[in-house]
Design an enzyme around this catalytic site. Structure first.
Site: not given
Ligand code: UD1
Length: 336
Positions: A36-37, A59, A85, A125, A150, A154, A178-179, A217-218
């Site tokens: 993935n790189s 690997d 991931k 994570s 996944y 962890k 976190f993110n 936006v989910f």
């Molecule tokens: C996700 C993973 C998490 C992982 C992390 C790695 C899930 C449920 N969780 O975190 O386990 O460690 O990525 O980076 O997949 N969103 C939108 N529109 C989009 C994409 C995302 O609205 O197109 C929202 C999501 O609903 C969420 C936020 O943005 O509320 C962040 O989403 P994302 O970046 O995918 O991260 P996580 O879901 O928090």
């Protein structure tokens, strides 16, 4: 000069950590199977730091290859990023995920024991907390049943390391990210999603760049001030620096137990709409977005209590959301 093995060192967080390690005077060896790189990240790292890390296309699922590496290379510590991931993909391919994320961890720990390498940093994570009962989330929050294979890798990974640290000389720190978002200030390295991005920020930057038509936006019916979900978005360079302080803690024997965990976040939660507003403000670009249904498996809110990381590691995230988003946009512009 301490020699540090960075697995997954050409990936998003790995590459930024390699740069920080080299800046701090460590001698870095990278293992990455390019799943993935891309190999040009090696040259990008070199152009930032003016030192070429030693690179091994190995690997980690190959036990004999891992054995061979440790026989040939003496290292003082291991930072282990290499793992798959993608949450959704892990549901489709559980065995591949368990094999890749768990077997490689086991082989690494086995060879560390055999070769008396005792310092280990693991990429964990905040996903291990699921939807925590209390916010901000402390390290003592209960681990919830994993939502995906996944996430389970962890949780299991942490257990494997903890059990190993009990019966060996291995000292380990799991960093619960976190993110992670953003990119290096040079805009030479950053996040490279293959295909349609699953994570929010790459989708935002690709939409702004015209690669995607519209950001979905989910969900806007969450129990949050503006109805959209809240996360703790941390600049990847701040995150990379947390690895250096964690590594030093182990190298200098300042750890308080053989297995420690730290939350690595900013301590601040932002909603999806706040991210969009911040992005529009710092880039001056209008984002095309619409509200759609919630994404399955998503939680309402997660942000870190970083007190323990701040006090024990002497580390604190410095960049703001605005700065992180601007860096992500600068990086995106180099990809066109
Ligand atoms: C996700 C993973 C998490 C992982 C992390 C790695 C899930 C449920 N969780 O975190 O386990 O460690 O990525 O980076 O997949 N969103 C939108 N529109 C989009 C994409 C995302 O609205 O197109 C929202 C999501 O609903 C969420 C936020 O943005 O509320 C962040 O989403 P994302 O970046 O995918 O991260 P996580 O879901 O928090």
């Amino acid at each position: 000069m301490k020699k540090i093995l960075v697995t997954g060192g050409l990936g998003f967080i790995g590459s930024h950590t390699v740069v920080e390690l080299q800046n701090e005077g460590f001698d870095v060896l990278i293992i990455d199977n390019l799943s993935n790189s891309t190999i040009d990240v090696l040259d990008k790292i070199t152009s930032i730091t003016t030192q070429k890390p030693k690179y091994f296309n190995i690997d980690l699922k190959s036990k004999s290859a891992v054995q061979h590496f440790f026989k040939e290379n003496k290292v003082d510590g291991v930072i282990h990023f290499a793992a798959s991931k993608a949450v959704g993909e892990s549901v489709e391919k559980p065995l591949e995920y368990y094999e890749n994320n768990i077997c490689s961890l086991i082989y690494l720990l086995q060879e560390m024991r055999t070769n008396k390498v005792v310092n280990f940093i693991f990429s964990s994570s905040c996903t291990v907390y699921g939807q925590a009962d209390e916010l901000p989330i402390t390290e003592n929050a209960p681990i919830k049943p994993a939502e995906s294979p996944y996430g389970n890798t962890k949780q299991i990974g942490e257990e494997i390391i903890k059990d190993t640290s009990k019966i060996s000389d291995i000292k380990a720190i799991a960093l619960r990210y976190f993110n992670p978002i953003g990119a290096h200030e040079s805009a030479k390295i950053g996040e490279l999603p293959i295909g349609v991005p699953q994570n929010l920020i790459p989708f935002v930057t690709q939409t702004a760049a015209g690669i995607r038509k519209e950001l979905a936006v989910f969900g806007s019916d969450y129990n949050t001030p503006d109805g959209t979900a809240i996360r703790d978005y941390i600049h990847v360079v701040d995150l990379a620096k947390a690895h250096i302080v964690a590594l030093r803690r182990l190298l200098e024997n300042n750890n308080k137990s053989f297995f420690e965990v730290f939350n690595i976040g900013t301590g601040k939660g932002n909603s999806v709409l706040e991210v969009i507003q911040s992005f529009e403000k710092v880039t001056g670009k209008k984002l095309n977005y619409k509200i759609v249904n919630r994404r399955e498996g998503d939680i309402t809110a997660a942000y870190a209590d970083t007190t323990i990381a701040n006090n024990e590691l002497g580390w604190k995230a410095k960049s703001t959301l605005d700065e992180a988003l601007l860096s992500a946009w600068k990086w995106q512009k180099t990809l066109k």
